[in-house]
Enzyme design. Structure first.
Site, short mmCIF file in Angstrom:
data_model
loop_
_atom_site.label_atom_id
_atom_site.label_comp_id
_atom_site.label_asym_id
_atom_site.label_seq_id
_atom_site.Cartn_x
_atom_site.Cartn_y
_atom_site.Cartn_z
N ASN A 40 0.81 -1.22 0.00
CA ASN A 40 0.00 0.00 0.00
C ASN A 40 0.84 1.27 0.00
O ASN A 40 0.29 2.36 0.14
CB ASN A 40 -0.94 0.01 1.22
CG ASN A 40 -0.19 0.15 2.54
OD1 ASN A 40 1.02 -0.06 2.60
ND2 ASN A 40 -0.92 0.49 3.59
N LYS A 41 2.16 1.15 -0.19
CA LYS A 41 3.02 2.33 -0.15
C LYS A 41 2.96 3.10 -1.48
O LYS A 41 2.30 2.68 -2.44
CB LYS A 41 4.45 1.93 0.19
CG LYS A 41 4.59 1.35 1.59
CD LYS A 41 4.16 2.34 2.67
CE LYS A 41 4.54 1.91 4.08
NZ LYS A 41 3.78 0.78 4.60
N THR A 42 3.67 4.22 -1.55
CA THR A 42 3.60 5.08 -2.73
C THR A 42 4.15 4.40 -3.97
O THR A 42 3.84 4.82 -5.09
CB THR A 42 4.34 6.40 -2.47
OG1 THR A 42 5.66 6.11 -2.00
CG2 THR A 42 3.61 7.25 -1.45
#
Length: 404
Positions: A205-207
């Site tokens: 779910n990170k950038t």
């Protein structure tokens, strides 16, 4: 590029095979994966080398170059592993203390316990929710060895103040930059700041994502060398060099009791495709954050702080807090958003409330008034690059109906 459903070969954001209920649900996060990522992973699988090898080496070089050069990058299988390696490399050990915010995920400080050190948890700034430099100063003891700022939600901490404190007291700084790619502080990217090391995350779910994984960056060649040895059992030679050599190169030495923290080429191949997309990802996140800030204004909410003029907020998270004027509780809002088919999360249950940390250090909510007040009222709403304008509009409409 078309977004690929990670569960099938369907090249749409909504899989036709889903039920109507599943199609209408907006998750808290969804990875932005295209055919380019799928092809890169397939090439890695077909290459005959799937563990740490040429893809990982290239990813390290490209990541360091992205941050601007002058850095050593060490790819690892998680940001948690990276934090552990960084603390071990700077010499944290039994009897030492590291100072970190209570409003973070447990990984930030559990790595200190791996090394026999203790965590000194402190409160956060009530506006930014980042670690409060004043609280750091008050927590320093003769055992203090390092400060672990975590750039909450993608907004850089007040690193100028933190570095000044570190210099005055002879402390090291290791940045938990899991949320902070590519945030800036006074025009410099996180990762280029004068800390001992910064640790990034590539969780789903990170950038940007590599599925799992992380990257440690440092300017210190000796720290980088130590981390590279320790990430793979303390072996003195790179496994890829040993097994890919055209001449006999079987001999190696164990120079330390290391760990099993290496990143696979499969994950690195995915990360290498995501990295060039990062500028577009950030632009999209900034656009979506601006829409939320604009269209949620006037509701009984405390909106997240933006970066100072001239700096970049990575907008990994969009964290809302109910204001005193709200006539509903945080849990009511979360439930009603769920009923409307909208996923949420809470970042985080503060560490002073978690049984292990609470009981080990005798912590109470009264010791952390800002983090405690924020926790009682906070919830994170969906913000991810694969999210459509229509989906974001649904979130805004639902919040207006609940809070208006």
């Amino acid at each position: 590029m078309r977004t690929v459903c990670v569960l099938s070969k369907c090249q749409t954001r909504v899989c036709p095979g889903m039920t109507s209920e599943a199609r209408s649900f907006i998750p808290f996060a969804r990875p932005d994966i295209t055919e380019a990522e799928v092809d890169a992973v397939a090439r890695a699988l077909r290459s005959g080398w799937v563990t740490t090898g040429p893809e990982t080496k290239a990813f390290e070089q490209e990541f360091a170059a992205y941050l601007g050069g002058g850095l050593h990058a060490v790819a690892v299988n998680s940001a948690t592993a990276g934090l552990h390696l960084a603390l071990e490399a700077i010499g944290i050990g039994p009897g030492d203390e590291v100072i970190a915010p209570t409003l973070t995920f447990t990984a930030t400080v559990e790595v200190a316990r791996y090394l026999g050190a203790d965590a000194r948890l402190v409160d956060v700034d009530p506006v930014t929710l980042n670690i409060d430099p004043g609280a750091i100063e008050g927590a320093i003891t003769s055992r203090s060895k390092a400060i672990l700022p975590m750039h909450y939600g993608g907004l850089s901490c007040d690193m100028g103040a933190i570095f000044a404190i570190a210099r005055r007291h002879g402390l090291q700084v290791v940045e938990d930059a899991a949320h902070a790619l590519p945030a800036t502080h006074q025009g410099a990217l996180v990762g280029q700041l004068p800390s001992a090391a910064a640790v990034f995350s590539f969780y789903a779910n990170k950038t940007m994502t590599a599925g799992e994984g992380g990257m440690v960056v440092t300017r210190d060649e000796a720290l980088a060398a130590r981390m590279k040895v320790m990430r793979l059992h303390g072996i003195s030679r790179d496994a890829f060099d040993r097994f890919s050599s055209r001449t006999p190169a079987w001999y190696y030495e164990i120079v330390a009791p290391g760990f099993k923290y290496n990143l696979t080429d499969i994950a690195a191949a995915l990360g290498r495709v995501q990295l060039p997309r990062l500028p577009a990802f950030v632009q999209r996140r900034r656009q979506m954050a601006a829409r939320y800030l604009r269209e949620l204004k006037g509701l009984p909410l405390i909106l997240p702080a933006d970066a100072p003029v001239g700096d970049t907020h990575a907008w990994h998270l969009f964290v809302l807090r109910l204001s005193d004027a709200a006539r509903v509780t945080r849990d009511d809002v979360i439930q009603r958003l769920s009923d409307a088919g909208i996923g949420t999360s809470v970042h985080y249950v503060p560490l002073h409330r978690q049984p292990y940390w609470r009981d080990r250090y005798g912590l109470t909510p009264e010791q952390f008034p800002h983090a405690e007040r924020a926790y009682q009222r906070m919830f994170s709403i969906p913000l991810f690059t694969a999210m459509s304008d229509e989906e974001q509009g649904r979130v805004i409409t639902a919040l207006r109906a609940i809070l208006g």
